[in-house]
Design a protein around this motif. Structure first.
Motif, PDB file in Angstrom:
ATOM      1  N   ASP A 152      39.670  34.679  47.993  1.00 53.22           N
ATOM      2  CA  ASP A 152      39.316  34.693  46.708  1.00 53.22           C
ATOM      3  C   ASP A 152      37.930  34.104  46.078  1.00 53.22           C
ATOM      4  O   ASP A 152      38.127  33.692  45.068  1.00 53.22           O
ATOM      5  N   SER A 153      37.063  33.925  46.750  1.00 50.51           N
ATOM      6  CA  SER A 153      35.731  33.564  46.700  1.00 50.51           C
ATOM      7  C   SER A 153      35.250  34.911  46.145  1.00 50.51           C
ATOM      8  O   SER A 153      35.579  36.097  46.629  1.00 50.51           O
TER       9      SER A 153
ATOM     10  N   ALA B  76      34.986  41.413  45.042  1.00 57.10           N
ATOM     11  CA  ALA B  76      36.186  40.164  45.111  1.00 57.10           C
ATOM     12  C   ALA B  76      37.336  40.742  45.640  1.00 57.10           C
ATOM     13  O   ALA B  76      37.821  42.012  45.475  1.00 57.10           O
TER      14      ALA B  76
ATOM     15  N   ASP C 184      45.797  37.563  44.428  1.00 51.87           N
ATOM     16  CA  ASP C 184      46.067  37.557  43.075  1.00 51.87           C
ATOM     17  C   ASP C 184      47.293  38.463  42.770  1.00 51.87           C
ATOM     18  O   ASP C 184      48.214  38.425  42.035  1.00 51.87           O
TER      19      ASP C 184
ATOM     20  N   ASP D 186      36.305  29.972  44.123  1.00 55.28           N
ATOM     21  CA  ASP D 186      37.157  30.260  42.872  1.00 55.28           C
ATOM     22  C   ASP D 186      37.333  29.183  41.851  1.00 55.28           C
ATOM     23  O   ASP D 186      37.516  29.507  40.789  1.00 55.28           O
TER      24      ASP D 186
ATOM     25  N   THR E 241      34.288  30.362  39.672  1.00 55.16           N
ATOM     26  CA  THR E 241      34.578  31.552  38.623  1.00 55.16           C
ATOM     27  C   THR E 241      35.712  31.425  38.032  1.00 55.16           C
ATOM     28  O   THR E 241      35.939  32.249  37.081  1.00 55.16           O
ATOM     29  N   ARG E 242      36.363  30.240  37.745  1.00 59.52           N
ATOM     30  CA  ARG E 242      37.284  29.861  36.511  1.00 59.52           C
ATOM     31  C   ARG E 242      36.475  30.283  35.271  1.00 59.52           C
ATOM     32  O   ARG E 242      37.480  30.453  34.301  1.00 59.52           O
TER      33      ARG E 242
ATOM     34  N   GLU F  97      37.592  34.103  35.128  1.00 52.68           N
ATOM     35  CA  GLU F  97      38.887  34.449  35.463  1.00 52.68           C
ATOM     36  C   GLU F  97      40.083  33.855  35.018  1.00 52.68           C
ATOM     37  O   GLU F  97      41.074  34.306  34.777  1.00 52.68           O
TER      38      GLU F  97
END
Length: 267
Positions: free
Chosen positions: A109-110, A141, A146, A200, A203-204, A207
């Protein structure tokens, strides 16, 4: 990083009881794996082969002392790139318009963001197009984690159900001690342009909080540096200190960004 390669790993949080079959911990695994992967990419190895060899090499360093068959053994998400510069401005244009090439690998999930959202015509991932266009940029991605998490939540699955899907067919993969994980990575090649590698935690802003879109995130990093995006994430986390407005597994998460603007880009 090296002259033409960059590797970004995000260690997976270990079990709360300190178990997992390994006495060395996640930080040491990340150092071993990252160094070996960067060396393989620098030597010209194909990205999946470089990752498989790095996983096997890191495992060999402690196979005699640790139980690496334990699914909870230290592992990491991976984003890796190798840039091949073009001939420079004024040189004859080839199929890629005279620009260089950027090979990439993404596992778990990076995320990789690239300014040019168009893949090279001869470089599609055989398992499907890993690169997608979103908000004016290219995004790579791995969304399997997820999707699995959302599916388990809908079914009311018990705690621990997600972990049982790590490193199994139909589940999700991280780079631990099993070299087969490399075959599950997303790979491809794009035109060399501005790009950013993000864990991740970084990217918050896109996302989790929806404060930025992907194009805005890359522009912020390109214009003001990686620290600007991380500062924005921290401010968003601090504004929701209990995670009640924006539910998340950790109220604050490690966040790392690597950005690169290659020289002599052909526009």
């Amino acid at each position: 990083m090296s002259a033409h390669c960059a590797v970004l790993l995000d260690g997976v949080t270990g079990p709360p009881d300190g178990g997992g079959g390994c006495s060395h911990g996640v930080a040491r695994h990340v150092r071993w794996l990252g160094g070996l992967l960067l060396a393989g990419l620098d030597a010209g190895r194909p990205p999946r082969a470089a990752l498989a060899e790095a996983i096997a090499g890191a495992a060999a360093l402690h196979a005699d002392t640790c139980d690496l068959a334990d699914r909870r053994t230290p592992s990491a998400t991976v984003v890796a790139v190798r840039a091949t510069p073009g001939p420079g401005r004024g040189a004859p244009s080839g199929a890629d318009g005279g620009a260089g090439r950027l090979e990439y690998l993404v596992l778990s999930d990076s995320v990789l963001l690239v300014a040019d959202p168009g893949p090279l015509p001869d470089a599609a991932d055989p398992r499907g197009r890993a690169l997608r266009a979103a908000d004016g940029v290219g995004v790579v991605a791995d969304t399997r984690l997820d999707a699995l998490r959302a599916g388990l939540l809908r079914r009311g699955a018990p705690a621990g159900a997600l972990e049982a899907l790590r490193g199994v067919p139909g589940g999700f993969w991280t780079a631990g001690s099993d070299p087969r994980a490399a075959e599950e990575a997303l790979t491809g090649t794009v035109r060399l342009d501005r790009f950013a590698l993000m864990t991740d935690g970084a990217t918050r802003a896109v996302e989790v909080f929806g404060d930025l879109n992907w194009g805005q995130a890359l522009s912020l990093v390109s214009d003001k540096g990686p620290g600007a995006l991380i500062d924005r994430v921290r401010a968003l986390e601090d504004a929701d200190p209990r995670g009640s407005g924006y539910p998340r597994g950790k109220v604050r998460d490690d966040a790392t960004v690597v950005s690169w603007a290659p020289e002599n880009l052909v526009r």
